[in-house]
Design a protein around this motif. Sequence first.
Motif, PDB file in Angstrom:
ATOM      1  N   SER A 213       1.255  -1.311  -0.004  1.00  0.00           N
ATOM      2  CA  SER A 213       0.168   0.032   0.048  1.00  0.00           C
ATOM      3  C   SER A 213       0.987   1.325   0.207  1.00  0.00           C
ATOM      4  CB  SER A 213      -0.882  -0.281   1.180  1.00  0.00           C
ATOM      5  OG  SER A 213       0.023   0.093   2.303  1.00  0.00           O
TER       6      SER A 213
ATOM      7  N   ASP B 193       0.047   5.332   0.849  1.00  0.00           N
ATOM      8  CA  ASP B 193       0.369   6.917   1.142  1.00  0.00           C
ATOM      9  C   ASP B 193       0.839   8.160   0.485  1.00  0.00           C
ATOM     10  OD1 ASP B 193      -0.387   9.086   2.905  1.00  0.00           O
ATOM     11  OD2 ASP B 193      -0.239   8.566   4.382  1.00  0.00           O
TER      12      ASP B 193
ATOM     13  N   LYS C 146       2.457  11.082   2.347  1.00  0.00           N
ATOM     14  CA  LYS C 146       3.811  10.660   3.467  1.00  0.00           C
ATOM     15  C   LYS C 146       4.629  10.514   1.856  1.00  0.00           C
ATOM     16  CE  LYS C 146       1.278   9.271   7.457  1.00  0.00           C
ATOM     17  NZ  LYS C 146       1.359   9.050   8.660  1.00  0.00           N
TER      18      LYS C 146
END
Length: 122
Positions: free
Chosen positions: A70, A72, A75
């Motif tokens: 995964s 983000d 970030k």
Amino acid sequence: QVQLLESGGGLVQPGGSLRLSCAASGSIVSINAMRWYRQARGKQRDLVATITSTGSTNYADSVKGRFTISRDNAKNTVYLQMNSLKPEDTAVYYCNAGITIYSGRVYLNEYWGQGTQVTVSS
């Protein structure tokens, strides 16, 4: 310059879980696909999982159903959740990303993390 900082490796028992993280920092314009590779002692470096900029994923057959990649984007971080770990998962794990940076001009390069050791043993 861009740095990829990995964390989360360690020693776990068979059947256990571990989550790896890799955070990119620097003058980043954009990040394309992000990947995890692994290299066991005495063996070649193999692709484990890939996640595209839009979130599509692919996995090696050996980890399919057990690992989840995964990211983000806020970030600049990619993760690898590893469940039901087996001794054959023991390896140094490396993150990889295609990143466009700005340093007067824009440049597209491949970057590698420093590697983090994952050991699965009873």
